[in-house]
Design an enzyme around this catalytic site. Structure first.
Site, PDB file in Angstrom:
ATOM      1  N   SER A 297       0.820  -1.219   0.000  1.00 42.91           N
ATOM      2  CA  SER A 297       0.000   0.000   0.000  1.00 42.91           C
ATOM      3  C   SER A 297       0.853   1.269   0.000  1.00 42.91           C
ATOM      4  O   SER A 297       0.556   2.230   0.721  1.00 42.91           O
ATOM      5  CB  SER A 297      -0.932  -0.003   1.226  1.00 42.91           C
ATOM      6  OG  SER A 297      -1.696  -1.187   1.303  1.00 42.91           O
TER       7      SER A 297
ATOM      8  N   GLU B 177     -11.660  -4.532   7.637  1.00 42.95           N
ATOM      9  CA  GLU B 177     -12.909  -4.482   8.397  1.00 42.95           C
ATOM     10  C   GLU B 177     -13.507  -5.871   8.609  1.00 42.95           C
ATOM     11  O   GLU B 177     -14.219  -6.133   9.572  1.00 42.95           O
ATOM     12  CB  GLU B 177     -13.913  -3.567   7.701  1.00 42.95           C
ATOM     13  CG  GLU B 177     -13.695  -2.083   7.958  1.00 42.95           C
ATOM     14  CD  GLU B 177     -12.543  -1.469   7.209  1.00 42.95           C
ATOM     15  OE1 GLU B 177     -11.617  -2.199   6.786  1.00 42.95           O
ATOM     16  OE2 GLU B 177     -12.539  -0.237   7.051  1.00 42.95           O
TER      17      GLU B 177
ATOM     18  N   HIS C 138     -18.128  -1.106   5.559  1.00 42.22           N
ATOM     19  CA  HIS C 138     -18.672  -0.046   4.701  1.00 42.22           C
ATOM     20  C   HIS C 138     -18.451  -0.327   3.219  1.00 42.22           C
ATOM     21  O   HIS C 138     -19.323  -0.096   2.383  1.00 42.22           O
ATOM     22  CB  HIS C 138     -18.051   1.290   5.090  1.00 42.22           C
ATOM     23  CG  HIS C 138     -16.544   1.301   5.128  1.00 42.22           C
ATOM     24  ND1 HIS C 138     -15.801   2.364   4.721  1.00 42.22           N
ATOM     25  CD2 HIS C 138     -15.632   0.353   5.512  1.00 42.22           C
ATOM     26  CE1 HIS C 138     -14.509   2.088   4.863  1.00 42.22           C
ATOM     27  NE2 HIS C 138     -14.391   0.884   5.353  1.00 42.22           N
ATOM     28  N   ARG C 139     -17.254  -0.842   2.885  1.00 40.78           N
ATOM     29  CA  ARG C 139     -16.959  -1.032   1.454  1.00 40.78           C
ATOM     30  C   ARG C 139     -17.762  -2.195   0.856  1.00 40.78           C
ATOM     31  O   ARG C 139     -18.096  -2.175  -0.331  1.00 40.78           O
ATOM     32  CB  ARG C 139     -15.462  -1.223   1.211  1.00 40.78           C
ATOM     33  CG  ARG C 139     -14.665  -0.022   1.641  1.00 40.78           C
ATOM     34  CD  ARG C 139     -13.315   0.140   1.022  1.00 40.78           C
ATOM     35  NE  ARG C 139     -12.601   1.161   1.773  1.00 40.78           N
ATOM     36  CZ  ARG C 139     -12.813   2.471   1.676  1.00 40.78           C
ATOM     37  NH1 ARG C 139     -13.696   2.929   0.806  1.00 40.78           N
ATOM     38  NH2 ARG C 139     -12.155   3.332   2.427  1.00 40.78           N
TER      39      ARG C 139
ATOM     40  N   LYS D 296     -18.896   4.410   8.534  1.00 39.31           N
ATOM     41  CA  LYS D 296     -17.448   4.447   8.849  1.00 39.31           C
ATOM     42  C   LYS D 296     -16.743   5.534   8.039  1.00 39.31           C
ATOM     43  O   LYS D 296     -15.886   6.232   8.551  1.00 39.31           O
ATOM     44  CB  LYS D 296     -16.811   3.079   8.581  1.00 39.31           C
ATOM     45  CG  LYS D 296     -15.354   2.984   9.047  1.00 39.31           C
ATOM     46  CD  LYS D 296     -14.821   1.569   8.912  1.00 39.31           C
ATOM     47  CE  LYS D 296     -13.486   1.388   9.623  1.00 39.31           C
ATOM     48  NZ  LYS D 296     -12.335   1.917   8.906  1.00 39.31           N
TER      49      LYS D 296
HETATM   50  O1  LIG Z   1      -2.994   4.806   5.724  1.00 37.20           O
HETATM   51  C1  LIG Z   1      -4.169   4.832   5.351  1.00 37.20           C
HETATM   52  O2  LIG Z   1      -4.854   5.872   5.382  1.00 37.20           O
HETATM   53  C2  LIG Z   1      -4.774   3.585   4.833  1.00 37.20           C
HETATM   54  C3  LIG Z   1      -3.985   2.559   4.395  1.00 37.20           C
HETATM   55  C4  LIG Z   1      -4.529   1.325   3.799  1.00 37.20           C
HETATM   56  O3  LIG Z   1      -4.339   0.284   4.735  1.00 37.20           O
HETATM   57  P1  LIG Z   1      -3.122  -0.794   4.635  1.00 37.20           P
HETATM   58  O4  LIG Z   1      -1.846  -0.077   4.643  1.00 37.20           O
HETATM   59  O5  LIG Z   1      -3.361  -1.617   5.849  1.00 37.20           O
HETATM   60  O6  LIG Z   1      -3.335  -1.547   3.346  1.00 37.20           O
HETATM   61  C5  LIG Z   1      -6.018   1.445   3.467  1.00 37.20           C
HETATM   62  O7  LIG Z   1      -6.564   0.179   3.239  1.00 37.20           O
HETATM   63  C6  LIG Z   1      -6.778   2.126   4.585  1.00 37.20           C
HETATM   64  O8  LIG Z   1      -8.143   2.245   4.277  1.00 37.20           O
HETATM   65  C7  LIG Z   1      -6.249   3.523   4.796  1.00 37.20           C
HETATM   66  C1  LIG Z   2      -9.191  -0.598   5.536  1.00 35.85           C
HETATM   67  C2  LIG Z   2      -9.958   0.460   5.794  1.00 35.85           C
HETATM   68  O1  LIG Z   2      -9.972   1.145   6.957  1.00 35.85           O
HETATM   69  P1  LIG Z   2      -8.902   1.392   8.126  1.00 35.85           P
HETATM   70  O2  LIG Z   2      -8.472   2.801   7.969  1.00 35.85           O
HETATM   71  O3  LIG Z   2      -9.658   1.148   9.374  1.00 35.85           O
HETATM   72  O4  LIG Z   2      -7.751   0.440   7.921  1.00 35.85           O
HETATM   73  C3  LIG Z   2     -10.904   0.959   4.765  1.00 35.85           C
HETATM   74  O5  LIG Z   2     -11.447   2.072   4.948  1.00 35.85           O
HETATM   75  O6  LIG Z   2     -11.146   0.286   3.761  1.00 35.85           O
END
Ligand SMILES: O=C(O)C1=C[C@@H](OP(=O)(O)O)[C@@H](O)[C@H](O)C1
Ligand SMILES: C=C(OP(=O)(O)O)C(=O)O
Length: 435
Positions: free
Chosen positions: A196, A349, A395-396, A420
């Site tokens: 990510s 989630e 939510h997704r 959320k």
């Molecule tokens: O840093 C962030 O804002 C996020 C990173 C992602 O998570 P991961 O790094 O666990 O994939 C994403 O899925 C999440 O909704 C928000």
């Molecule tokens: C993974 C998610 O949330 P979080 O920020 O709680 O990791 C999301 O919003 O899809």
């Protein structure tokens, strides 16, 4: 149980003003709270995840005044929180929980952090292990490796720290935001794969807006030169949420469109704007301006059998959230769609690979799932009408499956879970579909 019956839609068209980005809102709130002066935060997302961060910062003694519906003044505490002992409940907000663990461990104080039961199943050991290298005192109050956690005052030692990044990038993001609070030069070494990545880029970009610069050495090491403190930018605007945009853009492609989202575009900081590239690969027509994206597929729409989108095979590691939208868009494509490199779906989630597979099958799709991929082949004939889709407090899941209504009527169970990140999602969705 509560549910929402979505009637079949024959086409899609319209313009949607996006709510503020969750990822940007929670980062800005934290950085503004740690800054030297007041920051006016405009267009903050109003949702459960940001309510958890606002509430936690309030308990920690940060003064936050509401100026207007989504505009707030955050009075920065100049690098430390006034309240040194507190219990914080953070719901299921990863963007609140992980960075707060890092910041509070480094600032010192006695804190307990907890969340909803699912948050207590989401791993956090990689972050705790990194913070323990700095001498932070963190105890697991439940299962080893998972929240809830207790943080006790500790004498933080500044030493190069090693962190794993293959479970969640939020651990590295949290550490990056926290380490400048030591005032000294810090080095973070990432071991193994970092997933990510665009979210880490987002962290670095927002830290820079608050005057703290990090050196990214090819994603392997990050150096934070010492003597940098968070400086209020005065005013900061939260751009629209690119993950939330994905549902409307997909609707534009499936139902013909055009559907335009306003709030993100070519100048966005968020990686999820690249969802539009995936839609384009599927055959949608995409137009973009600085602050908007529009999708269409002239002639598409009417029924699920009118499948003119193309199936794709895509590594989705860079767009883990928006990739879920591709899974339900695949129901409207010809052929088999494979979404790869998405192991992190299993610790969000809900176990999103398993939940997605189970619900897609209710629509007649053939679905294969692996540890880190999902492969979807839509049914040969029409999607199964009137399926009752479970959403797993995710939510997704709820938002993704609303797209099914562009083919057949569908029931979404527990639709309120969208709170959320997007409390009025279904109202906005209704404005772009023609029933
Ligand atoms: O840093 C962030 O804002 C996020 C990173 C992602 O998570 P991961 O790094 O666990 O994939 C994403 O899925 C999440 O909704 C928000
Ligand atoms: C993974 C998610 O949330 P979080 O920020 O709680 O990791 C999301 O919003 O899809």
């Amino acid at each position: 149980m509560n549910w929402l019956d979505l009637p079949v839609a024959t086409a899609s068209q319209g313009i949607v003003q996006l709510p503020g980005s969750k990822s940007i809102s929670n980062r800005i709130l934290l950085l503004a709270a740690l800054a030297n002066d007041v920051t006016r935060v405009r267009n903050l997302l109003i949702s459960d995840d940001t309510a958890r961060m606002l509430n936690a910062l309030g308990i920690l003694g940060v003064i936050i005044d509401t100026i207007d519906q989504s505009d707030y003044d955050v009075k920065g505490c100049n690098g430390s929180f006034p309240i040194k002992q507190a219990d914080l409940f953070l719901g299921n907000a990863g963007t609140a929980f992980r960075p707060l663990v890092a910041v509070l461990s480094i600032l010192g104080g006695h804190y307990r952090l907890s969340g909803i039961p699912r948050m207590h199943e989401r791993p956090i050991a990689d972050l705790v292990n990194a913070l323990r290298q700095l001498n932070a005192e963190i105890t697991y109050l439940g299962n080893e490796g998972f929240p809830p956690l207790e943080i006790k005052p500790a004498k933080i030692q500044n030493t190069p720290v090693t962190i794993k990044g293959d479970v969640s990038s939020q651990f590295l993001s949290g550490l990056l935001m926290a380490l400048p609070l030591t005032g000294q030069t810090s080095t973070i070494n990432v071991v193994g794969t970092l997933i990510s990545k665009p979210y880490v880029e987002l962290t670095l970009a927002l830290m820079a807006r608050f005057g703290v610069h990090a050196i990214n050495e090819n994603w392997q090491s990050f150096i934070l030169p010492g003597a940098q403190t968070y400086q209020s930018p005065g005013e900061i605007f939260v751009e629209g949420d690119a993950s939330s945009a994905s549902y409307f853009l997909a609707a534009g492609a499936i139902g013909g469109g055009p559907v335009r989202v306003v709030g993100v575009g070519t100048e966005s900081l968020q990686g999820d704007v690249h969802f539009a590239d995936a839609l384009e690969q599927m055959g949608a027509s995409i137009k973009m301006g600085k602050n908007w994206i529009e999708s269409s597929f002239p002639g598409n729409g009417k029924t699920a059998l009118n499948r003119r989108l193309k199936a794709i095979e895509l590594d989705c590691n860079h767009i883990p959230d928006a990739a879920m939208t591709l899974a339900t868009t695949a129901l409207f494509a010809q052929g088999t769609t494979t979404l790869k490199n998405i192991a992190s779906w299993r610790v969000k989630e809900t176990d999103r690979i398993s939940a997605m597979a189970k619900e897609l099958r209710k629509l007649g799709a053939h679905v294969e799932e692996g540890e880190d991929f999902i492969r979807i082949t839509p049914p040969a004939t029409t999607l199964t009408p009137h399926a009752s889709i479970d959403t797993y407090d995710d939510h997704r899941m709820a938002m993704c499956f609303s797209l099914v209504s562009l083919g057949v009527p569908v029931r979404i169970n527990d639709p309120d879970c969208v709170a959320k990140t997007f409390p009025d999602y279904f109202e906005k969705f209704a404005t772009i579909v023609c029933t």
